[in-house]
Design an enzyme around this catalytic site. Structure first.
Site: not given
Ligand SMILES: Cc1cc2nc3c(=O)[nH]c(=O)nc-3n(C[C@H](O)[C@H](O)[C@H](O)COP(=O)(O)OP(=O)(O)OC[C@H]3O[C@@H](n4cnc5c(N)ncnc54)[C@H](O)[C@@H]3O)c2cc1C
Ligand SMILES: Cc1ncc(C[n+]2csc(CCOP(=O)(O)OP(=O)(O)O)c2C)c(N)n1
Ligand SMILES: [Mg+2]
Length: 574
Positions: A112, A473
């Site tokens: 491990q 999605m």
């Molecule tokens: C399926 C999916 C769809 C998505 N669609 C969208 C969407 O439509 N719109 C969207 O917005 N996001 C979306 N996201 C999320 C996106 O990918 C990012 O996670 C998100 O936009 C990040 O937001 P953020 O930059 O505010 O936060 P973070 O990624 O957490 O970044 C925060 C920033 O703030 C800074 N910071 C931290 N503390 C401080 C401080 N004290 N003072 C100044 N700066 C600081 C950090 O250094 C960093 O640069 C989606 C995610 C998924 C999984």
């Molecule tokens: C661990 C992981 N594997 C694959 C993906 C890619 N992925 C993003 S959304 C999605 C579908 C999610 O399906 P479900 O949980 O049923 O949510 P729904 O979109 O149907 O609401 C997948 C496969 C991911 N984001 N995370």
């Protein structure tokens, strides 16, 4: 005081204010587990180590404190990896303690053994392999400091078995941590703050892009004062939700790929973007070359690596957001942007006509309407923790937050399986709060075993499952961009209500839209954990998340929800 390494771990955790550890034991960490009961720290036994990290992450986000996970070496440690990467991408402060084989056999492929500091090097803010028990107390002290200071993030401490067993004189470290090359920043440079104030005072069409950094710096009140004085509308990132009240007249809503069309439109037409504690993720900008072409840009971030990383800005301020806003406030002039706000309101009105929440019942259970009902029932006061996929986007779009607490979701890594364990962490952190996990049928099944943790810990967890019998999605992308070839996205699911009942959890199933409110009310008044499966449609517009910026498109080129009224208006050129 003579203490073993194992005892020092608990002494130091107590000193760091830790009340709970999420973990899973095994050979190489048993020595540390052994004295746990002599200390006032609760241990929550998860069912899979990934979930210890997610629960610590959810705990950290809900409490603003550092979450802690503890696991054994080898498979226990590698199972943490996804949870650590998730915390890293979203700047969540967790400390992970892993057992390791004895120092004498490190590097010999001992039973491990995994080089977990090597594995996690790129996904931790910092990590340690402790080889001398005399270093242990200070390492733990430093690890907590690094996890929570500056831009928060995960820290891992790898503890060989002999270090856990060894005895030493325990001297609790009292000194402040000082690390060469690591100095969290404070206020911004006066020169750049002045330049930003000049741009703000000149702007006619400003928009604030408020991110996760607003919450992390505790700038919520200062931001409100700034917004009022400068009359600047606020768009939120997914992780910025909670940083500014969504019912505020100057709150726009979420920006980005699944943000509101009118919000993206405002960003594209703005003459000034004020990026406050957000990192211009690609889901937020759309095609970079065509992002906000008319706007000057000011970016405030405490991580120098984020400034001018993907979006070149006119003024980059390296500093803590709350302190920078306090510096800016006396320098900005009171402003009125009536014309700009009226324009945005016209765009907002058009978006509302397409909103499914404003459309009549069509006989299906429709996810946005369910989230809307949950929001109404809970008065927007619940802590919502989501999984990833369509369920996540619907929750983000329709659960509006007025309280300054985060919307807990895996944004940067987009980790399916995050929802339930992170909700467990949030519920443990906030036993006073109603916590709802919003999950999809795919992601729920990745960590469904944590229902065992819910029951064992008697958590009043609430879970809303959107069952569309598919990886929704991905299916949506196949419908829009992959010729409707639904490759490997159909799910043959179990009877979810019977599944949760097998764990001793009360379950409801909703198949008719008219039953939504009743099920939510019953689940809310049920004293123990409660689960509702909403059977939603898979196909067509009720099954998709709108609006959507296709990958590679500019932010305003969104696929919109087709509605008869909007289509007719578009045909008339309106
Ligand atoms: C399926 C999916 C769809 C998505 N669609 C969208 C969407 O439509 N719109 C969207 O917005 N996001 C979306 N996201 C999320 C996106 O990918 C990012 O996670 C998100 O936009 C990040 O937001 P953020 O930059 O505010 O936060 P973070 O990624 O957490 O970044 C925060 C920033 O703030 C800074 N910071 C931290 N503390 C401080 C401080 N004290 N003072 C100044 N700066 C600081 C950090 O250094 C960093 O640069 C989606 C995610 C998924 C999984
Ligand atoms: C661990 C992981 N594997 C694959 C993906 C890619 N992925 C993003 S959304 C999605 C579908 C999610 O399906 P479900 O949980 O049923 O949510 P729904 O979109 O149907 O609401 C997948 C496969 C991911 N984001 N995370
Ligand atoms: Mg699904």
């Amino acid at each position: 005081m003579r203490r073993t390494g194992a005892q020092i771990v608990w002494e130091m955790l107590e000193r760091e204010g830790v009340e709970v550890v999420f973990g899973f034991p095994g050979g190489a960490i048993m020595h540390t587990y052994h004295p746990r009961q002599e200390y006032g720290i609760r241990h929550i036994l998860v069912r899979h180590e990934q979930c210890a990290a997610h629960a610590a992450d959810g705990y950290a986000r809900a409490s603003g404190r550092v979450g802690v996970a503890m696991v054994t070496s080898g498979p226990g440690a590698t199972n943490l990896v996804t949870g650590i990467a998730t915390a890293m991408m979203d700047s969540s402060p967790i400390v992970c303690i892993t057992g390791q084989v004895p120092t004498a056999v490190i590097g010999s492929d001992a039973f491990q053994e995994t080089d977990i500091t090597g594995v996690t090097l790129p996904i931790t803010k910092h990590n340690y392999l402790v080889t001398d028990v005399n270093d242990l107390a200070y390492v733990i002290h430093e690890a907590f400091y690094i996890a929570r200071s500056g831009r928060p993030g995960p820290v891992l401490i790898d503890l060989p078995k002999d270090v856990q067993q060894a005895e030493t004189d325990f001297v609790p470290p009292e000194e402040e941590v000082r690390l060469p090359g690591y100095r969290p920043v404070g206020p911004g440079g006066p020169e750049v703050v002045r330049q930003a104030a000049d741009l703000i005072n000149d702007a006619q069409r400003p928009v604030i892009l408020a991110g996760h950094g607003v919450l992390m710096s505790g700038a919520m009140e200062t931001l409100k004062t700034f917004v009022k004085k400068t009359e600047t509308p606020v768009a939120l990132t997914l992780l910025g939700k909670g940083g500014f009240p969504e019912s505020h007249p100057l709150a726009l809503g979420m920006m980005g790929m699944h943000g509101e069309a009118f919000v993206n439109q405002a960003i594209q037409e703005a003459d000034l973007l004020l990026a406050f504690g957000m990192r211009f993720d690609d889901r937020v900008t759309g095609k970079l070359e065509r992002y906000a072409p008319q706007a000057r840009k000011v970016h405030v971030d405490l991580d120098a690596a984020e400034l001018n990383k993907s979006v070149s800005v006119d003024v980059a301020i390296l500093g803590d957001l709350r302190q920078v806003l306090e510096q800016l406030l006396p320098l900005v002039e009171p402003a009125s942007h009536r014309e700009w706000l009226e324009q945005i309101e016209r765009w907002r009105g058009e978006s509302q006509t397409r909103d499914i929440v404003n459309q009549s019942d069509n006989g299906h259970v429709v996810a946005p309407q369910v989230i809307h009902a949950l929001w109404e029932a809970t008065g927007g006061e619940a802590i919502v923790v989501t999984d990833v996929g369509q369920n996540q986007m619907w929750a983000a779009q329709y659960y509006h937050l007025d309280q300054p607490h985060p919307f807990i979701t895996s944004g940067g890594l987009g980790t399916m399986g995050f929802g339930l364990p992170a909700a467990i962490g949030a519920q443990v952190a906030r036993p006073d709060k109603e916590v709802w996990a919003v999950v999809g049928d795919g992601g729920f099944q990745m960590t469904v075993h944590e229902l065992g943790t819910v029951i064992q810990e008697q958590l009043p967890q609430r879970i809303a499952l959107f069952n569309n019998n598919c990886l929704g999605m991905v299916r949506q992308w196949q419908e829009f961009f992959y010729d409707r070839r639904y490759e490997s996205t159909h799910l043959l699911n179990p009877d979810f209500v019977r599944l949760v009942e097998a764990y001793g959890i009360r379950g409801w199933r909703v198949t008719e839209p008219g039953d939504t409110q009743q099920a939510i009310a019953e689940a809310r008044s049920h004293p123990g954990p409660a689960f509702i499966e909403f059977q939603i449609v898979q196909k067509g517009q009720d099954g998709n998340v709108y609006p959507m910026v296709p990958a590679g498109a500019a932010l305003h080129e969104m696929i919109r929800r087709p509605t008869p009224a909007a289509e007719a208006r578009e045909k008339q050129g309106g």
